[in-house]
Design an enzyme around this catalytic site. Structure first.
Site, PDB file in Angstrom:
ATOM      1  CG  HIS A 162     -55.009 -28.873  40.917  1.00  0.00           C
ATOM      2  ND1 HIS A 162     -53.898 -28.690  41.705  1.00  0.00           N
ATOM      3  CD2 HIS A 162     -55.999 -28.134  41.487  1.00  0.00           C
ATOM      4  CE1 HIS A 162     -54.197 -27.878  42.700  1.00  0.00           C
ATOM      5  NE2 HIS A 162     -55.475 -27.535  42.595  1.00  0.00           N
ATOM      6  CD  GLU A 163     -59.549 -27.588  40.162  1.00  0.00           C
ATOM      7  OE1 GLU A 163     -60.199 -27.834  41.198  1.00  0.00           O
ATOM      8  OE2 GLU A 163     -58.732 -26.662  40.088  1.00  0.00           O
ATOM      9  CG  HIS A 203     -58.889 -29.903  44.877  1.00  0.00           C
ATOM     10  ND1 HIS A 203     -58.267 -29.740  46.093  1.00  0.00           N
ATOM     11  CD2 HIS A 203     -58.460 -28.865  44.097  1.00  0.00           C
ATOM     12  CE1 HIS A 203     -57.508 -28.661  46.064  1.00  0.00           C
ATOM     13  NE2 HIS A 203     -57.596 -28.116  44.868  1.00  0.00           N
ATOM     14  CD  GLU A 240     -55.074 -25.620  46.018  1.00  0.00           C
ATOM     15  OE1 GLU A 240     -54.603 -25.772  44.872  1.00  0.00           O
ATOM     16  OE2 GLU A 240     -56.270 -25.785  46.280  1.00  0.00           O
TER      17      GLU A 240
END
EC number: 3.4.24.-
Length: 298
Positions: free
Chosen positions: A145-146, A149, A223
């Site tokens: 997930h990071e 980003h 997100e």
């Protein structure tokens, strides 16, 4: 005390950069006697609006390390640290970006964040609480997930959006202050009166609230995309499992600059419009409805 010092340092840097830019571009005073020079005002608002967002972006990695105490893993000291570095490196390669710095910060609460000025100059950090309270496949999904980003360029995109919003907040607040002071109250004094200053401050607060609603709506949209990217990099079931695990935990608090890029966030005291993250239930439902072919980064 450290956060106050960092806040003051950031604002000093913003003012210094903005004043330098104004001198280089030759931007004059936007208030000429009792008249408002809209061209100079817009340039003033543009410079100060973007100076704030881009100085914060440029200092983001340093600020993150200072404010959270995150320690970059230069040479792994144990199997867990080696696994973290190797996992982020593999995910970065799959996402087509340079491997971010990998760091751990001491916090009993589970969270992680990404920051950095560009896709190839970034940082991914996880809390000790996340490492202790999540299974390895769940941590892998959080890392994905990071990394998503970073690969999606979310930090730069948010800085650009915030710069635009800051510009219009400053610009329109001063126009409202001018109208109240010069047109409604018919003040003919040269320069900034007390009324102008007070109305300007109040208008910036009100317009700033509206700007925050726009920024948070985009943050929530972003997100969902990071979850999608995390599922692509670490597996859809792992990403769903990580989000479900987070439902049972209280997320750790992050400094304001990193909060929007954490894996989850505490509920806003001001309602849904000001949340940086969608509800975990909505994120899980969105992923469950996503096919394998729809999973991607950027």
């Amino acid at each position: 005390m450290k956060r106050i010092g960092l806040f003051l340092l950031t604002n000093i840097a913003v003012i210094a950069v903005a004043m330098l830019a104004m001198n280089i571009l030759g931007v004059g005073n936007y208030m000429e006697g009792t008249s408002l020079n809209l061209n100079n005002l817009f340039m003033f608002a543009l410079i100060f609006g973007f100076a704030g967002s881009f100085v914060s972006l440029a200092m983001s990695k340093w600020m993150a390390k200072m404010s959270t105490g995150a320690k970059v893993i230069e040479t792994p000291r144990n199997a867990d640290e080696k696994w973290l570095v190797d996992t982020v490196a593999a995910q970065a390669a799959k996402a087509g970006i340079k491997t971010p710095e990998v760091a751990i910060y001491d916090s009993p609460e589970p969270n992680a964040f990404a920051t950095g000025m560009t896709k190839n100059n970034s940082l991914v950090a996880v809390s000790t609480g996340l490492m202790r309270n999540m299974r390895q496949n769940e941590v892998e999904a959080v890392l994905g997930h990071e990394v998503a980003h970073v690969a999606n360029g979310d930090m730069v995109t948010m800085a650009l959006l915030q710069g635009v919003l800051n510009t219009f907040v400053i610009f329109f607040a001063k126009i409202v202050a001018y109208i109240v002071d010069r047109v409604i109250l018919k003040n003919e004094e040269s320069g900034h009166s007390l009324t102008f200053i007070v109305v300007d401050i109040v208008a910036q607060i009100l317009f700033g609230i509206l700007a925050s609603i726009i920024a948070m709506k985009f943050s929530r949209y972003r997100e969902f995309h990071a979850d999608n990217g995390g599922a692509y990099l670490a597996g859809k079931e792992n990403m769903i499992a990580a989000l479900r695990r987070l439902q049972t935990m209280q997320p750790g608090e992050l400094p304001d600059q990193m909060a929007a890029f954490g894996i989850s966030a505490k509920k806003s005291s001001f309602g849904d419009l000001f949340k940086s993250h969608p509800d975990l239930e909505d994120r899980i439902a969105r992923l469950e409805a996503t096919t394998q072919e729809q999973l991607k980064v950027a």
